[in-house]
Scaffold this active site. Sequence first.
Site, PDB file in Angstrom:
ATOM      1  N   LEU A  19     -25.489   9.210  28.127  1.00 38.76           N
ATOM      2  CA  LEU A  19     -24.412  10.190  27.946  1.00 38.76           C
ATOM      3  C   LEU A  19     -24.746  11.191  26.839  1.00 38.76           C
ATOM      4  O   LEU A  19     -24.018  12.159  26.639  1.00 38.76           O
ATOM      5  CB  LEU A  19     -23.109   9.464  27.565  1.00 38.76           C
ATOM      6  CG  LEU A  19     -22.529   8.510  28.608  1.00 38.76           C
ATOM      7  CD1 LEU A  19     -21.311   7.780  28.037  1.00 38.76           C
ATOM      8  CD2 LEU A  19     -22.136   9.262  29.868  1.00 38.76           C
ATOM      9  N   LYS A  69     -36.909   1.644  20.607  1.00 36.17           N
ATOM     10  CA  LYS A  69     -36.495   1.842  19.206  1.00 36.17           C
ATOM     11  C   LYS A  69     -37.479   1.225  18.203  1.00 36.17           C
ATOM     12  O   LYS A  69     -37.704   1.783  17.129  1.00 36.17           O
ATOM     13  CB  LYS A  69     -35.096   1.271  18.976  1.00 36.17           C
ATOM     14  CG  LYS A  69     -34.002   2.108  19.623  1.00 36.17           C
ATOM     15  CD  LYS A  69     -32.622   1.580  19.300  1.00 36.17           C
ATOM     16  CE  LYS A  69     -31.575   2.319  20.103  1.00 36.17           C
ATOM     17  NZ  LYS A  69     -30.212   1.844  19.880  1.00 36.17           N
ATOM     18  N   ASN A  90     -33.644   5.286  15.790  1.00 39.98           N
ATOM     19  CA  ASN A  90     -33.014   5.913  16.971  1.00 39.98           C
ATOM     20  C   ASN A  90     -32.979   7.434  16.871  1.00 39.98           C
ATOM     21  O   ASN A  90     -32.522   8.087  17.800  1.00 39.98           O
ATOM     22  CB  ASN A  90     -31.596   5.361  17.206  1.00 39.98           C
ATOM     23  CG  ASN A  90     -30.566   6.029  16.313  1.00 39.98           C
ATOM     24  OD1 ASN A  90     -30.887   6.443  15.196  1.00 39.98           O
ATOM     25  ND2 ASN A  90     -29.347   6.139  16.792  1.00 39.98           N
ATOM     26  N   GLY A 132     -24.901 -11.834  18.486  1.00 39.86           N
ATOM     27  CA  GLY A 132     -26.135 -11.236  18.996  1.00 39.86           C
ATOM     28  C   GLY A 132     -27.074 -10.932  17.843  1.00 39.86           C
ATOM     29  O   GLY A 132     -26.629 -10.656  16.716  1.00 39.86           O
ATOM     30  N   GLY A 134     -30.129  -8.968  18.490  1.00 36.64           N
ATOM     31  CA  GLY A 134     -31.126  -8.041  19.031  1.00 36.64           C
ATOM     32  C   GLY A 134     -31.144  -6.740  18.250  1.00 36.64           C
ATOM     33  O   GLY A 134     -30.710  -6.679  17.085  1.00 36.64           O
ATOM     34  N   GLY A 135     -31.604  -5.678  18.903  1.00 34.62           N
ATOM     35  CA  GLY A 135     -31.767  -4.383  18.253  1.00 34.62           C
ATOM     36  C   GLY A 135     -30.463  -3.798  17.739  1.00 34.62           C
ATOM     37  O   GLY A 135     -30.435  -3.196  16.659  1.00 34.62           O
ATOM     38  N   MET A 228     -19.717  -3.507  21.487  1.00 35.82           N
ATOM     39  CA  MET A 228     -20.601  -2.326  21.458  1.00 35.82           C
ATOM     40  C   MET A 228     -20.773  -1.729  22.853  1.00 35.82           C
ATOM     41  O   MET A 228     -21.168  -0.578  23.007  1.00 35.82           O
ATOM     42  CB  MET A 228     -21.966  -2.708  20.891  1.00 35.82           C
ATOM     43  CG  MET A 228     -21.949  -2.964  19.403  1.00 35.82           C
ATOM     44  SD  MET A 228     -23.645  -3.011  18.816  1.00 35.82           S
ATOM     45  CE  MET A 228     -23.397  -3.461  17.110  1.00 35.82           C
TER      46      MET A 228
HETATM   47  P1  NAP Z   1     -31.246  -6.433  22.870  1.00 30.89           P
HETATM   48  O1  NAP Z   1     -32.119  -6.022  21.756  1.00 30.89           O
HETATM   49  O2  NAP Z   1     -31.813  -6.730  24.201  1.00 30.89           O
HETATM   50  O3  NAP Z   1     -30.397  -7.696  22.346  1.00 30.89           O
HETATM   51  C1  NAP Z   1     -29.485  -8.329  23.180  1.00 30.89           C
HETATM   52  C2  NAP Z   1     -28.875  -9.520  22.467  1.00 30.89           C
HETATM   53  O4  NAP Z   1     -27.985 -10.153  23.402  1.00 30.89           O
HETATM   54  C3  NAP Z   1     -29.882 -10.582  22.055  1.00 30.89           C
HETATM   55  O5  NAP Z   1     -29.444 -11.180  20.864  1.00 30.89           O
HETATM   56  C4  NAP Z   1     -29.815 -11.565  23.227  1.00 30.89           C
HETATM   57  O6  NAP Z   1     -30.196 -12.856  22.888  1.00 30.89           O
HETATM   58  C5  NAP Z   1     -28.327 -11.533  23.483  1.00 30.89           C
HETATM   59  N1  NAP Z   1     -27.972 -12.041  24.806  1.00 30.89           N
HETATM   60  C6  NAP Z   1     -28.230 -11.454  26.000  1.00 30.89           C
HETATM   61  N2  NAP Z   1     -27.739 -12.221  27.005  1.00 30.89           N
HETATM   62  C7  NAP Z   1     -27.182 -13.301  26.410  1.00 30.89           C
HETATM   63  C8  NAP Z   1     -26.506 -14.467  26.913  1.00 30.89           C
HETATM   64  N3  NAP Z   1     -26.307 -14.638  28.214  1.00 30.89           N
HETATM   65  N4  NAP Z   1     -26.061 -15.362  26.016  1.00 30.89           N
HETATM   66  C9  NAP Z   1     -26.240 -15.176  24.690  1.00 30.89           C
HETATM   67  N5  NAP Z   1     -26.858 -14.108  24.152  1.00 30.89           N
HETATM   68  C10 NAP Z   1     -27.325 -13.190  25.008  1.00 30.89           C
HETATM   69  O7  NAP Z   1     -30.150  -5.311  23.164  1.00 30.89           O
HETATM   70  P2  NAP Z   1     -29.501  -4.340  22.076  1.00 30.89           P
HETATM   71  O8  NAP Z   1     -30.257  -3.087  22.029  1.00 30.89           O
HETATM   72  O9  NAP Z   1     -29.307  -5.141  20.844  1.00 30.89           O
HETATM   73  O10 NAP Z   1     -28.093  -3.999  22.746  1.00 30.89           O
HETATM   74  C11 NAP Z   1     -27.055  -4.960  22.731  1.00 30.89           C
HETATM   75  C12 NAP Z   1     -25.796  -4.333  23.303  1.00 30.89           C
HETATM   76  O11 NAP Z   1     -25.329  -3.292  22.431  1.00 30.89           O
HETATM   77  C13 NAP Z   1     -26.041  -3.680  24.663  1.00 30.89           C
HETATM   78  O12 NAP Z   1     -24.939  -3.989  25.488  1.00 30.89           O
HETATM   79  C14 NAP Z   1     -26.092  -2.213  24.353  1.00 30.89           C
HETATM   80  O13 NAP Z   1     -25.629  -1.431  25.437  1.00 30.89           O
HETATM   81  C15 NAP Z   1     -25.122  -2.112  23.182  1.00 30.89           C
HETATM   82  N6  NAP Z   1     -25.395  -0.976  22.307  1.00 30.89           N
HETATM   83  C16 NAP Z   1     -24.413  -0.054  22.159  1.00 30.89           C
HETATM   84  C17 NAP Z   1     -24.612   1.030  21.329  1.00 30.89           C
HETATM   85  C18 NAP Z   1     -23.519   2.040  21.184  1.00 30.89           C
HETATM   86  O14 NAP Z   1     -23.789   3.147  20.679  1.00 30.89           O
HETATM   87  N7  NAP Z   1     -22.301   1.729  21.581  1.00 30.89           N
HETATM   88  C19 NAP Z   1     -25.821   1.179  20.628  1.00 30.89           C
HETATM   89  C20 NAP Z   1     -26.807   0.198  20.778  1.00 30.89           C
HETATM   90  C21 NAP Z   1     -26.586  -0.862  21.640  1.00 30.89           C
HETATM   91  P3  NAP Z   1     -31.773 -13.261  22.966  1.00 30.89           P
HETATM   92  O15 NAP Z   1     -32.426 -12.501  21.863  1.00 30.89           O
HETATM   93  O16 NAP Z   1     -31.739 -14.719  22.785  1.00 30.89           O
HETATM   94  O17 NAP Z   1     -32.254 -12.816  24.319  1.00 30.89           O
END
Ligand code: NAP
Length: 286
Positions: A19, A69, A90, A132, A134-135, A228
């Site tokens: 977006l 990232k 970012n 969570g 992750g990133g 998020m």
């Molecule tokens: P990421 O780096 O892939 O991290 C994802 C996290 O979710 C990891 O800790 C992963 O655990 C965990 N996870 C995934 N499936 C799971 C499950 N079934 N049970 C438990 N934990 C689970 O992704 P990210 O970049 O951090 O993004 C995370 C979310 O934030 C996404 O939905 C993204 O769209 C959102 N986000 C939003 C914004 C915004 O501006 N609103 C900005 C950034 C991100 P593992 O490490 O164990 O796999």
Amino acid sequence: MKTSKEIYGVFGNPISQSLSPILQNEWIMQHGINAEYQRFEPKIDEFEKDILAHFKNQLMGCNITAPFKNEAALIGDIKSEDVALMGAANTIKKMTNGKLSAKNTDGMGLVFDLDNRANGWREYCKTINIIGAGGAAAGALPALLKTEAENINIIARNPQKALALIEKIELFDGAKAKNFQVLSWDTLINKKLDADVIINATTIGLKGDGALEIDLSNTPNHTLVYDMIYSPSKTHFLNSSENQKRKTLNGLGMLVGQAVFAFEFWFGLKPDFKFGLKHLEEYLKC
Ligand code: NAP
């Protein structure tokens, strides 16, 4: 006088869903800036080559989204503290001397959103639980560290990843004044959770599937539940929290907030957050 349009954009793969161009081009037009914000989709293993080629050409600044990232943090010549310590960027700007300066505005965007949409949260927020590791959690932590919260807990299915984040965040100035803790995933499932702000930073619920659900009966009435995720606009997590009479927010404001700080970094002007949020809400309704 400059006549040719400056190019800005967002790099990700996939990128068609982003977006950011809808938002950034609207602000660019509002401010009468001679620039255009585009989408770039490098092949997964060609990010560095691709972005550097664009910066050698007309690109003046960009955002970076999944999955690039971490790689983006490596290519900046100048890095903000959070990029250097957390290893994720970012936003990049090409400086007048040609050097690339990298920032991470995700966490600032999250806190800016809370400041705009969660009235009084700084007064009541002593404990934040972030789900969570992750990133997105890594991006949020440096900004959450600068808030009034005293306790920041990370809940992750992989506690090693949460511990690694805590080891990094403890290197920041001011970290000694806070309590950081890793809570096990079982805490989420088996126990009543207690915190003033609870943030979902996992991908659970992103595709409308998966169901993150927690028992909020131990939390104060003011507890704010933040997801998020913004598409879908209301995840199961938010629906379930609303059913438990807690205030909820989705991540659209975080997206707009991170874009506000990126725009300010490139152009030296702060665009209108509330207008940007409304613009995207209306766009998503179409
Ligand atoms: P990421 O780096 O892939 O991290 C994802 C996290 O979710 C990891 O800790 C992963 O655990 C965990 N996870 C995934 N499936 C799971 C499950 N079934 N049970 C438990 N934990 C689970 O992704 P990210 O970049 O951090 O993004 C995370 C979310 O934030 C996404 O939905 C993204 O769209 C959102 N986000 C939003 C914004 C915004 O501006 N609103 C900005 C950034 C991100 P593992 O490490 O164990 O796999």
